[in-house]
Design a protein around this motif. Structure first.
Motif, PDB file in Angstrom:
ATOM      1  N   TRP A   2       0.849  -1.183   0.000  1.00  0.00           N
ATOM      2  CA  TRP A   2       0.000   0.000   0.000  1.00  0.00           C
ATOM      3  C   TRP A   2       0.887   1.236   0.000  1.00  0.00           C
ATOM      4  CZ3 TRP A   2      -0.747  -4.400   2.776  1.00  0.00           C
ATOM      5  CH2 TRP A   2      -1.958  -5.068   2.602  1.00  0.00           C
ATOM      6  N   PRO A   3       0.359   2.377  -0.440  1.00  0.00           N
ATOM      7  CA  PRO A   3       1.166   3.594  -0.480  1.00  0.00           C
ATOM      8  C   PRO A   3       1.362   4.250   0.887  1.00  0.00           C
ATOM      9  CG  PRO A   3      -1.022   4.045  -1.316  1.00  0.00           C
ATOM     10  CD  PRO A   3      -0.942   2.561  -1.083  1.00  0.00           C
ATOM     11  N   HIS A   4       0.605   3.810   1.873  1.00  0.00           N
ATOM     12  CA  HIS A   4       0.719   4.408   3.207  1.00  0.00           C
ATOM     13  C   HIS A   4       0.356   3.361   4.251  1.00  0.00           C
ATOM     14  CE1 HIS A   4      -0.134   7.018   6.666  1.00  0.00           C
ATOM     15  NE2 HIS A   4       0.663   7.884   6.058  1.00  0.00           N
ATOM     16  N   GLN A   5       1.000   3.437   5.381  1.00  0.00           N
ATOM     17  CA  GLN A   5       0.800   2.492   6.482  1.00  0.00           C
ATOM     18  C   GLN A   5      -0.665   2.395   6.894  1.00  0.00           C
ATOM     19  OE1 GLN A   5       3.284   3.324   9.857  1.00  0.00           O
ATOM     20  NE2 GLN A   5       2.050   2.101  11.231  1.00  0.00           N
ATOM     21  N   ARG A   6      -1.360   3.493   6.890  1.00  0.00           N
ATOM     22  CA  ARG A   6      -2.759   3.518   7.341  1.00  0.00           C
ATOM     23  C   ARG A   6      -3.648   2.588   6.522  1.00  0.00           C
ATOM     24  NH1 ARG A   6      -5.456   2.821  10.858  1.00  0.00           N
ATOM     25  NH2 ARG A   6      -7.444   3.805  10.789  1.00  0.00           N
ATOM     26  N   TRP A  35      -5.061 -11.716   9.495  1.00  0.00           N
ATOM     27  CA  TRP A  35      -3.955 -10.757   9.559  1.00  0.00           C
ATOM     28  C   TRP A  35      -4.125  -9.754  10.695  1.00  0.00           C
ATOM     29  CZ3 TRP A  35      -3.255  -9.177   3.732  1.00  0.00           C
ATOM     30  CH2 TRP A  35      -2.810 -10.293   3.028  1.00  0.00           C
ATOM     31  N   ALA A  36      -5.081  -9.966  11.573  1.00  0.00           N
ATOM     32  CA  ALA A  36      -5.374  -8.998  12.637  1.00  0.00           C
ATOM     33  C   ALA A  36      -4.184  -8.735  13.558  1.00  0.00           C
ATOM     34  CB  ALA A  36      -6.576  -9.471  13.453  1.00  0.00           C
ATOM     35  N   ASP A  37      -3.307  -9.688  13.719  1.00  0.00           N
ATOM     36  CA  ASP A  37      -2.144  -9.517  14.595  1.00  0.00           C
ATOM     37  C   ASP A  37      -0.894  -9.032  13.858  1.00  0.00           C
ATOM     38  OD1 ASP A  37      -3.585 -10.311  16.825  1.00  0.00           O
ATOM     39  OD2 ASP A  37      -3.109 -12.429  16.512  1.00  0.00           O
ATOM     40  N   THR A  38      -1.027  -8.662  12.591  1.00  0.00           N
ATOM     41  CA  THR A  38       0.133  -8.205  11.833  1.00  0.00           C
ATOM     42  C   THR A  38       0.380  -6.726  12.052  1.00  0.00           C
ATOM     43  OG1 THR A  38      -1.181  -7.757   9.854  1.00  0.00           O
ATOM     44  CG2 THR A  38      -0.199  -9.952  10.047  1.00  0.00           C
ATOM     45  N   LYS A  39       1.592  -6.289  11.725  1.00  0.00           N
ATOM     46  CA  LYS A  39       1.973  -4.892  11.887  1.00  0.00           C
ATOM     47  C   LYS A  39       2.471  -4.367  10.547  1.00  0.00           C
ATOM     48  CE  LYS A  39       5.108  -1.922  14.409  1.00  0.00           C
ATOM     49  NZ  LYS A  39       6.496  -1.737  14.110  1.00  0.00           N
ATOM     50  N   ALA A  40       1.972  -3.211  10.150  1.00  0.00           N
ATOM     51  CA  ALA A  40       2.415  -2.585   8.898  1.00  0.00           C
ATOM     52  C   ALA A  40       3.846  -2.072   9.061  1.00  0.00           C
ATOM     53  CB  ALA A  40       1.482  -1.436   8.533  1.00  0.00           C
ATOM     54  N   GLU A  41       4.653  -2.290   8.027  1.00  0.00           N
ATOM     55  CA  GLU A  41       6.042  -1.837   8.029  1.00  0.00           C
ATOM     56  C   GLU A  41       6.316  -1.067   6.749  1.00  0.00           C
ATOM     57  OE1 GLU A  41       8.495  -2.250  10.296  1.00  0.00           O
ATOM     58  OE2 GLU A  41       7.278  -3.418  11.682  1.00  0.00           O
ATOM     59  N   ALA A  59      -2.692  -0.156   4.989  1.00  0.00           N
ATOM     60  CA  ALA A  59      -2.345  -1.520   5.382  1.00  0.00           C
ATOM     61  C   ALA A  59      -3.020  -1.885   6.701  1.00  0.00           C
ATOM     62  CB  ALA A  59      -0.829  -1.659   5.500  1.00  0.00           C
ATOM     63  N   GLU A  60      -3.054  -0.947   7.635  1.00  0.00           N
ATOM     64  CA  GLU A  60      -3.681  -1.201   8.933  1.00  0.00           C
ATOM     65  C   GLU A  60      -5.172  -1.468   8.797  1.00  0.00           C
ATOM     66  OE1 GLU A  60      -0.510   1.461  11.518  1.00  0.00           O
ATOM     67  OE2 GLU A  60      -2.473   2.307  11.048  1.00  0.00           O
ATOM     68  N   VAL A  61      -5.851  -0.784   7.891  1.00  0.00           N
ATOM     69  CA  VAL A  61      -7.279  -1.010   7.670  1.00  0.00           C
ATOM     70  C   VAL A  61      -7.506  -2.405   7.099  1.00  0.00           C
ATOM     71  CG1 VAL A  61      -9.257  -0.285   6.262  1.00  0.00           C
ATOM     72  CG2 VAL A  61      -7.871   1.428   7.424  1.00  0.00           C
ATOM     73  N   PHE A  62      -6.587  -2.860   6.260  1.00  0.00           N
ATOM     74  CA  PHE A  62      -6.720  -4.170   5.631  1.00  0.00           C
ATOM     75  C   PHE A  62      -6.415  -5.317   6.599  1.00  0.00           C
ATOM     76  CE2 PHE A  62      -5.583  -7.604   2.698  1.00  0.00           C
ATOM     77  CZ  PHE A  62      -6.601  -7.505   1.766  1.00  0.00           C
ATOM     78  N   ALA A  63      -5.682  -5.040   7.664  1.00  0.00           N
ATOM     79  CA  ALA A  63      -5.225  -6.075   8.601  1.00  0.00           C
ATOM     80  C   ALA A  63      -6.360  -6.544   9.505  1.00  0.00           C
ATOM     81  CB  ALA A  63      -4.051  -5.562   9.423  1.00  0.00           C
ATOM     82  N   THR A  64      -7.210  -7.398   8.962  1.00  0.00           N
ATOM     83  CA  THR A  64      -8.331  -7.974   9.706  1.00  0.00           C
ATOM     84  C   THR A  64      -8.277  -9.491   9.569  1.00  0.00           C
ATOM     85  OG1 THR A  64      -9.812  -7.869   7.794  1.00  0.00           O
ATOM     86  CG2 THR A  64      -9.797  -5.951   9.269  1.00  0.00           C
ATOM     87  N   GLY A  65      -9.159 -10.171  10.239  1.00  0.00           N
ATOM     88  CA  GLY A  65      -9.235 -11.629  10.123  1.00  0.00           C
ATOM     89  C   GLY A  65      -7.919 -12.287  10.485  1.00  0.00           C
TER      90      GLY A  65
END
Length: 91
Positions: free
Chosen positions: A17-21, A31-37, A23-29
């Motif tokens: 994604w072009p911005h961390q935010r 991937w809920a415990d993942t961290k955007a880098e 990626a954070e919105v997509f991190a569900t299900g």
């Protein structure tokens, strides 16, 4: 490690994604415990994309939750060409 996703045809891709935010919105299900880098653009162009090309991994550009969750899947080579062309405008 880094998350990856696949298509029905079995193509493996790494979502970006072009911005961390975004990626954070997509991190569900699952991937809920993942961290955007963040990945530095120079490292992305010089190490990541060539490595992904060698591995046969594609790039899922800006996947969204609806409707497919996949985004636009492109080869690392094509993304590199597109990014370099865009970056030329800022040099």
């Amino acid at each position: 490690g880094w998350v990856s996703m696949g298509t029905e045809s079995g193509t493996r891709s790494i979502p970006v994604w072009p911005h961390q935010r975004y990626a954070e919105v997509f991190a569900t299900g699952e991937w809920a415990d993942t961290k955007a880098e963040s990945i530095d653009m120079k490292a992305w162009l010089e190490r990541w994309l060539p490595g992904m090309s060698s591995d046969g991994t594609h790039v899922a550009v800006f996947p969204v939750i609806e409707p497919t969750g996949r985004g636009v899947v492109v080869s690392p080579e094509q993304l590199r060409l597109d990014l370099e062309k865009e970056l030329e405008q800022y040099e």
